[in-house]
Design a protein around this motif. Sequence first.
Motif, mmCIF file in Angstrom:
data_model
loop_
_atom_site.group_PDB
_atom_site.id
_atom_site.type_symbol
_atom_site.label_atom_id
_atom_site.label_comp_id
_atom_site.label_asym_id
_atom_site.label_seq_id
_atom_site.Cartn_x
_atom_site.Cartn_y
_atom_site.Cartn_z
ATOM 1 N N GLY A 158 11.042 -13.237 6.272
ATOM 2 C CA GLY A 158 12.275 -13.109 5.507
ATOM 3 C C GLY A 158 12.820 -11.690 5.607
ATOM 4 O O GLY A 158 12.063 -10.725 5.629
ATOM 5 N N SER A 196 15.400 -9.176 3.693
ATOM 6 C CA SER A 196 16.068 -9.110 2.390
ATOM 7 C C SER A 196 17.566 -8.897 2.494
ATOM 8 O O SER A 196 18.325 -9.324 1.633
ATOM 9 C CB SER A 196 15.442 -7.994 1.542
ATOM 10 O OG SER A 196 15.605 -6.741 2.169
ATOM 11 N N ARG A 224 20.660 -15.911 4.706
ATOM 12 C CA ARG A 224 19.394 -16.468 4.230
ATOM 13 C C ARG A 224 19.621 -17.615 3.252
ATOM 14 O O ARG A 224 18.996 -18.671 3.347
ATOM 15 C CB ARG A 224 18.571 -15.361 3.556
ATOM 16 C CG ARG A 224 17.238 -15.821 3.001
ATOM 17 C CD ARG A 224 16.507 -14.675 2.322
ATOM 18 N NE ARG A 224 17.318 -14.086 1.271
ATOM 19 C CZ ARG A 224 16.969 -12.998 0.582
ATOM 20 N NH1 ARG A 224 15.844 -12.384 0.872
ATOM 21 N NH2 ARG A 224 17.744 -12.531 -0.370
ATOM 22 N N ILE A 260 7.954 -18.315 3.328
ATOM 23 C CA ILE A 260 8.135 -16.928 3.726
ATOM 24 C C ILE A 260 6.800 -16.204 3.572
ATOM 25 O O ILE A 260 6.309 -16.001 2.462
ATOM 26 C CB ILE A 260 9.216 -16.232 2.873
ATOM 27 C CG1 ILE A 260 10.536 -17.009 2.952
ATOM 28 C CG2 ILE A 260 9.401 -14.795 3.325
ATOM 29 C CD1 ILE A 260 11.158 -17.044 4.324
ATOM 30 N N SER A 271 8.189 -10.495 3.768
ATOM 31 C CA SER A 271 9.590 -10.122 3.543
ATOM 32 C C SER A 271 9.796 -8.690 3.994
ATOM 33 O O SER A 271 8.958 -7.816 3.733
ATOM 34 C CB SER A 271 9.954 -10.263 2.056
ATOM 35 O OG SER A 271 9.908 -11.608 1.657
#
Length: 228
Positions: free
Chosen positions: A126, A128, A133, A149, A152
């Motif tokens: 992932g 941010s 997303r 996920i 991240s």
Amino acid sequence: MGQLVQESEAALRPIGKLDVPQLVRTFTLRTSEGFVENFGPALIARVSGEAPGVQLRFVPKPDKDSTPLREGAVDLETGVLESTTSPELRTQTLFRDRYLGVVAKGHALSKGKITPVRYAAGRHIGVSRDINRDAIDLALAHLELKRKIVVSLVAGFATAVALARTSDLIATVPERHTGNLREGLHSFLLPVSTPEFTVSMLWHPRLDADHGHRWLRDHVRAVCAGAR
């Protein structure tokens, strides 16, 4: 104070034809993730070939704040326009982009048809600051699916691609912004529908008629259009 100096310099620049080979100037570009890696080499080659006295300075773009453009700390910026983009800025579309899935060679998803179930079942990276997303996860949610996920990132898509290269993780990244970065990896179309997005360049109105700045904008536009 910086803005006043910039505006004064712009006003004092000659109105006549630009002598490109004799141009000595540093342009600061604030760019979104992947721009330098994918478009930088071609832009540098074009600029250096015509104006050896010009230096390009690339700085990261951690946010959408237009203050650097307004104050003259940045000459040109690239990114996706949003409702919060300052209306005073000049903008021009560069290209449309879309998201792809990326995995290492030999990964299970490098073979066979990519279905929503297979995609969602994998281990995902992932990002941010990924503007798409929510759209991806919403499309999967309509199918009662959810991505797992595993890690991240704040760093961005270049790091996501690097992680995918040396692991079993799946990176979901913009196609054009990661073209060079994805070499040697397996890329695939997402099995769910997500909207494309438009990447633009932005600059302050005081530089609109600046001959050197217009010359630079022409090259940025040509490089992003795929011209050589």
